[in-house]
Scaffold this motif. Sequence first.
Motif, mmCIF file in Angstrom:
data_model
loop_
_atom_site.group_PDB
_atom_site.id
_atom_site.type_symbol
_atom_site.label_atom_id
_atom_site.label_comp_id
_atom_site.label_asym_id
_atom_site.label_seq_id
_atom_site.Cartn_x
_atom_site.Cartn_y
_atom_site.Cartn_z
ATOM 1 N N MET A 179 0.824 -1.204 0.000
ATOM 2 C CA MET A 179 0.000 0.000 0.000
ATOM 3 C C MET A 179 0.861 1.258 0.000
ATOM 4 S SD MET A 179 -2.947 -1.128 -0.350
ATOM 5 C CE MET A 179 -3.645 0.522 -0.365
ATOM 6 N N GLU A 180 1.979 1.207 0.686
ATOM 7 C CA GLU A 180 2.884 2.366 0.699
ATOM 8 C C GLU A 180 3.411 2.642 -0.703
ATOM 9 O OE1 GLU A 180 6.876 4.046 3.010
ATOM 10 O OE2 GLU A 180 6.282 1.940 3.227
ATOM 11 N N MET A 181 3.770 1.593 -1.420
ATOM 12 C CA MET A 181 4.258 1.742 -2.794
ATOM 13 C C MET A 181 3.173 2.337 -3.693
ATOM 14 S SD MET A 181 5.440 -1.335 -5.346
ATOM 15 C CE MET A 181 5.945 -1.031 -7.043
ATOM 16 N N ILE A 182 1.953 1.821 -3.570
ATOM 17 C CA ILE A 182 0.835 2.297 -4.389
ATOM 18 C C ILE A 182 0.478 3.736 -4.039
ATOM 19 C CG2 ILE A 182 -1.638 1.978 -4.799
ATOM 20 C CD1 ILE A 182 -1.053 -1.093 -4.415
ATOM 21 N N ASN A 183 0.403 4.038 -2.753
ATOM 22 C CA ASN A 183 0.006 5.378 -2.332
ATOM 23 C C ASN A 183 1.064 6.434 -2.644
ATOM 24 O OD1 ASN A 183 -2.563 4.762 -1.420
ATOM 25 N ND2 ASN A 183 -1.869 4.262 0.647
ATOM 26 N N ASN A 184 2.325 6.053 -2.582
ATOM 27 C CA ASN A 184 3.379 6.996 -2.974
ATOM 28 C C ASN A 184 3.207 7.410 -4.430
ATOM 29 O OD1 ASN A 184 4.604 7.083 -0.485
ATOM 30 N ND2 ASN A 184 6.136 5.526 -0.965
ATOM 31 N N CYS A 185 2.844 6.449 -5.263
ATOM 32 C CA CYS A 185 2.611 6.741 -6.678
ATOM 33 C C CYS A 185 1.386 7.646 -6.849
ATOM 34 C CB CYS A 185 2.430 5.442 -7.460
ATOM 35 S SG CYS A 185 2.062 5.682 -9.216
ATOM 36 N N SER A 375 -9.552 -8.173 -4.700
ATOM 37 C CA SER A 375 -8.648 -7.194 -4.089
ATOM 38 C C SER A 375 -7.192 -7.552 -4.372
ATOM 39 C CB SER A 375 -8.892 -7.097 -2.579
ATOM 40 O OG SER A 375 -8.372 -8.223 -1.887
ATOM 41 N N LYS A 376 -6.870 -8.839 -4.360
ATOM 42 C CA LYS A 376 -5.504 -9.267 -4.680
ATOM 43 C C LYS A 376 -5.164 -8.975 -6.142
ATOM 44 C CE LYS A 376 -5.221 -12.946 -1.189
ATOM 45 N NZ LYS A 376 -5.087 -14.404 -0.963
ATOM 46 N N ILE A 377 -6.153 -9.141 -7.003
ATOM 47 C CA ILE A 377 -5.960 -8.803 -8.413
ATOM 48 C C ILE A 377 -5.691 -7.306 -8.557
ATOM 49 C CG2 ILE A 377 -7.150 -8.640 -10.641
ATOM 50 C CD1 ILE A 377 -8.647 -11.251 -9.824
ATOM 51 N N ALA A 378 -6.474 -6.499 -7.832
ATOM 52 C CA ALA A 378 -6.295 -5.042 -7.884
ATOM 53 C C ALA A 378 -4.902 -4.642 -7.414
ATOM 54 C CB ALA A 378 -7.366 -4.352 -7.048
ATOM 55 N N LEU A 382 -2.169 -2.547 -9.632
ATOM 56 C CA LEU A 382 -1.667 -1.251 -9.169
ATOM 57 C C LEU A 382 -0.161 -1.279 -8.929
ATOM 58 C CD1 LEU A 382 -4.712 -0.697 -8.907
ATOM 59 C CD2 LEU A 382 -4.237 0.495 -6.774
ATOM 60 N N LYS A 383 0.347 -2.389 -8.408
ATOM 61 C CA LYS A 383 1.792 -2.489 -8.174
ATOM 62 C C LYS A 383 2.569 -2.483 -9.492
ATOM 63 C CE LYS A 383 3.645 -5.265 -5.262
ATOM 64 N NZ LYS A 383 4.002 -6.512 -4.539
ATOM 65 N N HIS A 384 2.022 -3.134 -10.496
ATOM 66 C CA HIS A 384 2.699 -3.158 -11.802
ATOM 67 C C HIS A 384 2.931 -1.742 -12.304
ATOM 68 C CE1 HIS A 384 3.572 -4.433 -15.981
ATOM 69 N NE2 HIS A 384 2.881 -3.352 -16.310
ATOM 70 N N PHE A 385 1.910 -0.911 -12.242
ATOM 71 C CA PHE A 385 2.027 0.445 -12.782
ATOM 72 C C PHE A 385 2.721 1.391 -11.799
ATOM 73 C CE2 PHE A 385 -1.311 -1.278 -15.529
ATOM 74 C CZ PHE A 385 -0.815 -0.900 -16.770
ATOM 75 N N ASP A 411 -3.659 -6.172 -20.831
ATOM 76 C CA ASP A 411 -2.751 -7.316 -20.663
ATOM 77 C C ASP A 411 -2.465 -7.577 -19.184
ATOM 78 O OD1 ASP A 411 -2.610 -7.573 -23.402
ATOM 79 O OD2 ASP A 411 -0.711 -6.483 -23.606
ATOM 80 N N VAL A 412 -2.228 -6.522 -18.412
ATOM 81 C CA VAL A 412 -1.910 -6.679 -16.992
ATOM 82 C C VAL A 412 -3.113 -7.226 -16.235
ATOM 83 C CG1 VAL A 412 -1.276 -5.447 -14.878
ATOM 84 C CG2 VAL A 412 -0.131 -4.903 -17.032
ATOM 85 N N MET A 413 -4.305 -6.754 -16.562
ATOM 86 C CA MET A 413 -5.526 -7.245 -15.899
ATOM 87 C C MET A 413 -5.729 -8.733 -16.193
ATOM 88 S SD MET A 413 -8.121 -4.005 -16.526
ATOM 89 C CE MET A 413 -9.584 -4.903 -15.953
ATOM 90 N N ARG A 414 -5.544 -9.116 -17.446
ATOM 91 C CA ARG A 414 -5.737 -10.534 -17.807
ATOM 92 C C ARG A 414 -4.727 -11.430 -17.099
ATOM 93 N NH1 ARG A 414 -6.217 -8.496 -23.799
ATOM 94 N NH2 ARG A 414 -8.483 -8.365 -24.074
ATOM 95 N N GLU A 415 -3.464 -10.965 -17.042
ATOM 96 C CA GLU A 415 -2.424 -11.765 -16.399
ATOM 97 C C GLU A 415 -2.646 -11.872 -14.893
ATOM 98 O OE1 GLU A 415 1.047 -14.071 -15.917
ATOM 99 O OE2 GLU A 415 -0.328 -13.671 -17.585
ATOM 100 N N ALA A 416 -3.088 -10.770 -14.266
ATOM 101 C CA ALA A 416 -3.348 -10.799 -12.824
ATOM 102 C C ALA A 416 -4.482 -11.755 -12.499
ATOM 103 C CB ALA A 416 -3.684 -9.390 -12.331
ATOM 104 N N LEU A 417 -5.527 -11.763 -13.315
ATOM 105 C CA LEU A 417 -6.646 -12.678 -13.101
ATOM 106 C C LEU A 417 -6.215 -14.125 -13.311
ATOM 107 C CD1 LEU A 417 -9.649 -13.232 -12.607
ATOM 108 C CD2 LEU A 417 -10.064 -12.773 -15.038
ATOM 109 N N ARG A 418 -5.417 -14.365 -14.330
ATOM 110 C CA ARG A 418 -4.953 -15.725 -14.604
ATOM 111 C C ARG A 418 -4.105 -16.260 -13.452
ATOM 112 N NH1 ARG A 418 -0.787 -18.472 -15.862
ATOM 113 N NH2 ARG A 418 0.586 -16.636 -15.863
#
Length: 468
Positions: A179-185, A375-378, A382-385, A411-418
């Motif tokens: 969350m710190e990584m995501i929120n910093n972004c 939530s894990k997919i999200a 978010l971490k990827h970007f 692509d990132v959404m599909r891979e995260a779901l897979r």
Amino acid sequence: MLNSKETLNKAVSQITDELQTHWATNGKRRLGPADVDAFHASLTHIIIDALQAHNSSREQSMASIHKTSGHYSQGRYWSAPYGYKIHIGRSYNGLCELGYIQECKKGVYTDYARLLTRYRATDKLIKMFDAETIDDLHIIFRPRTNAETIRLNILQPDGYKLLVDYQDTHETISMREDMEMINNCLSRSWADLELDDDQLRELKLRMLPDGPDQTSSNNGDGILRLQDRTLYRVFNDTDFSSNGRLYGGWWQSIPKEYRPYILINGKQTIELDYSGLHPNLIYALSGQKLDGDPYEIPQSHRDWSRKKYFRKAIKRAFNAMLNADHELMREPSGVGIKDLNMSWKEVKAAIIERHKPISHQFFTAIGSKLQLIDSKIAIAVLKHFAAMNVAVLPVHDSFIMHSGYENELKDVMREALRKEAGISVPVMLTEKKQMTSHKSDLSEEDELLELLSPQPFTRRLDAFYALR
């Protein structure tokens, strides 16, 4: 922007001096030097909330505040530099006594209701600031009082949920680091709405607690807070195995039809979401395969002109049946089947018939487990970007970001779901509809002035950059 900050500091200092004199005159101890910084932070919080809630055309536009002392106990969920005695006993009560704010509705804290105290800014406070300064203050400077990004919200015997403490583990520490990584972004970017002043005013009216949408942000008061652009996760059991969804972003609280007008750093955005994610997840968990549209039942063909409305109601009913831990004998709030010419009993039966392979999962609260998966997919998306320093705004299983990243986001959404669920579902793009403009009411001269003047979202972005 710097002038706005100076105006705020000047107002806080002026009110502090007035209150110190007021207390001394009325036999109450003046604040000592050790309390001044905390008092200034508290005053700032209340003043900005009052100004942000202010709407000259609606007396109902009110801010909210906790007046129970337990809310201000130092601990995991309270990180402000002030406590109850300063915030309520000195700042809030003092502002009321001097006529800068007015208490409108007393709070209720009983076995049957939990309602915060409501208050509003008076003309005396509003006249200390011009409109542009108010815009700067309530968008840029509102302080946060709860910095915890991993929250445990447990249902209590009285039917209300309560934030409870917990012992940190490697898992919670790791989640907090994510969350710190995501929120910093997110903190390095400015998200706004491509709306003119009239459209923004209309949105704010819709969001009021007594408005048609009755949406609300963190504090449950229906106020648009563009400065709330960082997130936290909320879990609903002590082993962190249910929910875990991300909350806290202002974009989650606005009516859905406004989301296509979100800008990130002044650039237009797209929104992508998974089609039928939870139905597909529940079928996969049950070892079954879903065929067709999960929210279409035979009865939906009764009136083709209203098929889209019918589908939305069935979707809400389907999710309610997955989230409930017991059979729902009455229609849950917000489902909206009253215009479908079907009873709640008929709707339940139709959904169960349509989904026989997973009918045993209804009314088992399995929905909270599905929310944990999405939530894990999200988090993965978010971490990827965030690693690329690119902001993404999540709304559970949909994602809003700069339109130039559409293909990569898919692509990132599909891979995260897979990776998380081992399944594949279509990723859908939300269509942007034209927002009604009020410019047609302007004269040619006024329209030219409007075109030459900076749009409110442009001015706010410039103010944000000026602070960096």
